[in-house]
Design an enzyme around this catalytic site. Structure first.
Site, mmCIF file in Angstrom:
data_model
loop_
_atom_site.group_PDB
_atom_site.id
_atom_site.type_symbol
_atom_site.label_atom_id
_atom_site.label_comp_id
_atom_site.label_asym_id
_atom_site.label_seq_id
_atom_site.Cartn_x
_atom_site.Cartn_y
_atom_site.Cartn_z
ATOM 1 N N GLU A 123 3.196 58.758 -7.400
ATOM 2 C CA GLU A 123 2.798 57.779 -8.428
ATOM 3 C C GLU A 123 2.369 58.494 -9.715
ATOM 4 O O GLU A 123 2.631 58.015 -10.823
ATOM 5 C CB GLU A 123 1.668 56.885 -7.876
ATOM 6 C CG GLU A 123 2.227 55.913 -6.844
ATOM 7 C CD GLU A 123 1.249 55.506 -5.751
ATOM 8 O OE1 GLU A 123 0.032 55.687 -5.927
ATOM 9 O OE2 GLU A 123 1.726 54.999 -4.713
ATOM 10 N N GLY A 179 4.291 52.424 0.602
ATOM 11 C CA GLY A 179 3.907 51.041 0.324
ATOM 12 C C GLY A 179 5.049 50.057 0.514
ATOM 13 O O GLY A 179 4.957 48.903 0.106
ATOM 14 N N ASN A 190 -5.874 57.634 1.234
ATOM 15 C CA ASN A 190 -5.752 57.655 -0.226
ATOM 16 C C ASN A 190 -5.926 56.209 -0.692
ATOM 17 O O ASN A 190 -5.016 55.399 -0.532
ATOM 18 C CB ASN A 190 -4.377 58.206 -0.629
ATOM 19 C CG ASN A 190 -4.136 58.104 -2.129
ATOM 20 O OD1 ASN A 190 -5.059 57.796 -2.895
ATOM 21 N ND2 ASN A 190 -2.914 58.357 -2.556
ATOM 22 N N TRP A 191 -7.101 55.916 -1.213
ATOM 23 C CA TRP A 191 -7.387 54.535 -1.616
ATOM 24 C C TRP A 191 -6.629 54.126 -2.878
ATOM 25 O O TRP A 191 -6.606 52.953 -3.227
ATOM 26 C CB TRP A 191 -8.892 54.358 -1.858
ATOM 27 C CG TRP A 191 -9.707 54.261 -0.603
ATOM 28 C CD1 TRP A 191 -9.239 54.134 0.668
ATOM 29 C CD2 TRP A 191 -11.132 54.248 -0.517
ATOM 30 N NE1 TRP A 191 -10.299 54.046 1.547
ATOM 31 C CE2 TRP A 191 -11.463 54.119 0.850
ATOM 32 C CE3 TRP A 191 -12.164 54.342 -1.461
ATOM 33 C CZ2 TRP A 191 -12.784 54.075 1.288
ATOM 34 C CZ3 TRP A 191 -13.483 54.303 -1.020
ATOM 35 C CH2 TRP A 191 -13.791 54.171 0.341
ATOM 36 N N LYS A 192 -6.073 55.100 -3.589
ATOM 37 C CA LYS A 192 -5.421 54.801 -4.881
ATOM 38 C C LYS A 192 -6.425 54.048 -5.764
ATOM 39 O O LYS A 192 -7.626 54.290 -5.663
ATOM 40 C CB LYS A 192 -4.109 54.049 -4.649
ATOM 41 C CG LYS A 192 -3.231 54.776 -3.612
ATOM 42 C CD LYS A 192 -1.841 54.255 -3.501
ATOM 43 C CE LYS A 192 -1.087 55.082 -2.447
ATOM 44 N NZ LYS A 192 0.312 54.733 -2.339
ATOM 45 N N HIS A 211 0.913 63.493 -6.458
ATOM 46 C CA HIS A 211 1.347 62.253 -5.808
ATOM 47 C C HIS A 211 2.525 61.667 -6.591
ATOM 48 O O HIS A 211 2.550 61.752 -7.822
ATOM 49 C CB HIS A 211 0.183 61.262 -5.738
ATOM 50 C CG HIS A 211 0.491 60.125 -4.811
ATOM 51 N ND1 HIS A 211 1.274 59.068 -5.176
ATOM 52 C CD2 HIS A 211 0.144 59.921 -3.513
ATOM 53 C CE1 HIS A 211 1.400 58.247 -4.139
ATOM 54 N NE2 HIS A 211 0.715 58.734 -3.117
ATOM 55 N N GLU A 224 5.717 63.040 1.328
ATOM 56 C CA GLU A 224 5.733 61.587 1.190
ATOM 57 C C GLU A 224 7.047 61.130 0.545
ATOM 58 O O GLU A 224 7.183 61.171 -0.684
ATOM 59 C CB GLU A 224 4.578 61.132 0.297
ATOM 60 C CG GLU A 224 3.205 61.445 0.845
ATOM 61 C CD GLU A 224 2.149 60.484 0.317
ATOM 62 O OE1 GLU A 224 1.349 60.020 1.121
ATOM 63 O OE2 GLU A 224 2.142 60.193 -0.896
ATOM 64 N N GLY A 263 -2.112 55.345 2.703
ATOM 65 C CA GLY A 263 -2.544 54.444 1.635
ATOM 66 C C GLY A 263 -3.099 53.152 2.209
ATOM 67 O O GLY A 263 -4.264 53.058 2.603
ATOM 68 N N GLY A 264 -2.251 52.132 2.290
ATOM 69 C CA GLY A 264 -2.667 50.779 2.672
ATOM 70 C C GLY A 264 -3.551 50.702 3.909
ATOM 71 O O GLY A 264 -4.575 50.012 3.906
ATOM 72 N N SER A 293 3.720 54.574 4.706
ATOM 73 C CA SER A 293 3.633 53.483 5.690
ATOM 74 C C SER A 293 3.140 53.943 7.063
ATOM 75 O O SER A 293 3.576 53.435 8.096
ATOM 76 C CB SER A 293 4.978 52.753 5.795
ATOM 77 O OG SER A 293 5.340 52.225 4.520
HETATM 78 P P1 13P Z 1 1.139 53.801 2.143
HETATM 79 O O1 13P Z 1 0.472 54.342 3.384
HETATM 80 O O2 13P Z 1 0.476 52.547 1.620
HETATM 81 O O3 13P Z 1 2.618 53.676 2.318
HETATM 82 O O4 13P Z 1 0.908 54.897 0.981
HETATM 83 C C1 13P Z 1 1.245 56.211 1.236
HETATM 84 C C2 13P Z 1 0.684 57.050 0.149
HETATM 85 O O5 13P Z 1 1.181 57.045 -0.958
HETATM 86 C C3 13P Z 1 -0.498 57.870 0.461
HETATM 87 O O6 13P Z 1 -0.727 58.783 -0.554
#
Ligand code: 13P
Length: 252
Positions: free
Chosen positions: A98, A174, A10-12, A96, A168, A235-236, A214
């Site tokens: 966010e 993050g 997920n590149w956000k 999500h 999640e 994500g990251g 993470s």
């Molecule tokens: P991270 O892997 O950066 O913690 O993000 C998780 C996430 O929100 C994937 O949708």
């Protein structure tokens, strides 16, 4: 029943179109066969068309990070699920944390999106997860059960069998703090038990459940070894080509 693993990045709100192209060029010939694992990249809507062209004839699949529930109309700034289908988008991430937190999305809206995504022959990756406060109060299981029950309302057993659900925990996104593999397995088990309560054992055995928060190349195998964890939403660690590819090493 053995469920096929699914690793999704997920590149956000990261990367430009040129950076997305570079990423796809760097990874596309090194993705394991999709007979072994589904490998998905969730990119901003802005360059989904380029992403689909870039992954043509490769094992990579593409996800949008959100969509609206109506096909077309006066909904300024929204993304049409009909338009995503026309581009050949494979998955849409919905719910999500966010989006729930910053954009105030409700379970009712997420449920409408899930229906729209299935109507347009794509697969939702439905996210659920609790806050640190809920976790520390020991209320994770009831919170997750409430979210899943509301988000799946009215979906058919066949649809839910094909769904992907991502657990999640908000406190692990993050932050570098991951829920350890045992916690992830336990709560993914709560998700599966909720699906079983609503749809029966066969559907619960079929639905794929990811852990997210993470996840990195160094810990992905630990999660993937767990009974109830069928994949990861990352994500990251999905942003750089070498790190993304390393997330898939557990398949070898
Ligand atoms: P991270 O892997 O950066 O913690 O993000 C998780 C996430 O929100 C994937 O949708």
């Amino acid at each position: 029943m053995s469920r096929k693993p699914i690793i999704a990045g997920n590149w956000k709100m990261n990367k430009t179109a040129a950076e997305a192209r570079e990423f796809i060029d760097a990874v596309k010939n090194s993705i394991p066969s999709n007979e072994l694992v589904d490998t998905v990249v969730g990119s901003p809507a802005l360059f989904l068309e380029g992403m689909k062209k870039g992954v043509k004839d490769t094992e990579l699949q593409v996800a949008a990070q959100n969509c609206y529930w109506e096909d077309f109309g006066a909904f300024t700034g929204e993304t049409s699920p009909a338009a995503l289908e026309a581009l050949g988008v494979d998955y849409v991430i919905i719910g999500h944390s966010e989006r729930r937190d910053y954009f105030h999305e409700t379970d009712e809206e997420i449920n409408k999106k899930a229906h729209a995504i299935f109507k347009h022959n794509m697969t939702p990756i439905l996210c659920c997860g609790e806050s640190l406060e809920t976790y520390e109060a020991g209320k994770t299981a009831e919170w997750i059960e409430g979210q899943i029950t509301a988000d799946l309302k009215g979906l058919s057993a066949e649809q839910v069998s094909n769904l992907v659900i991502a657990y999640e925990p908000i406190w692990a996104i993050g932050t570098g703090k991951s829920a350890d593999a045992n916690i992830a397995d336990e709560i993914c088990g709560v998700v599966r038990a909720t699906v079983e309560k609503l749809y029966g054992k066969e559907v619960a055995e079929a639905v794929r459940i990811q852990y997210g928060g993470s996840v990195k190349p160094e810990n992905v195998a630990e999660y993937m070894a767990k009974e109830n964890v069928d994949g990861a939403l990352v994500g990251g660690a999905s942003l750089q080509a070498d790190s993304f590819l390393a997330l898939l090493d557990f398949v070898k």
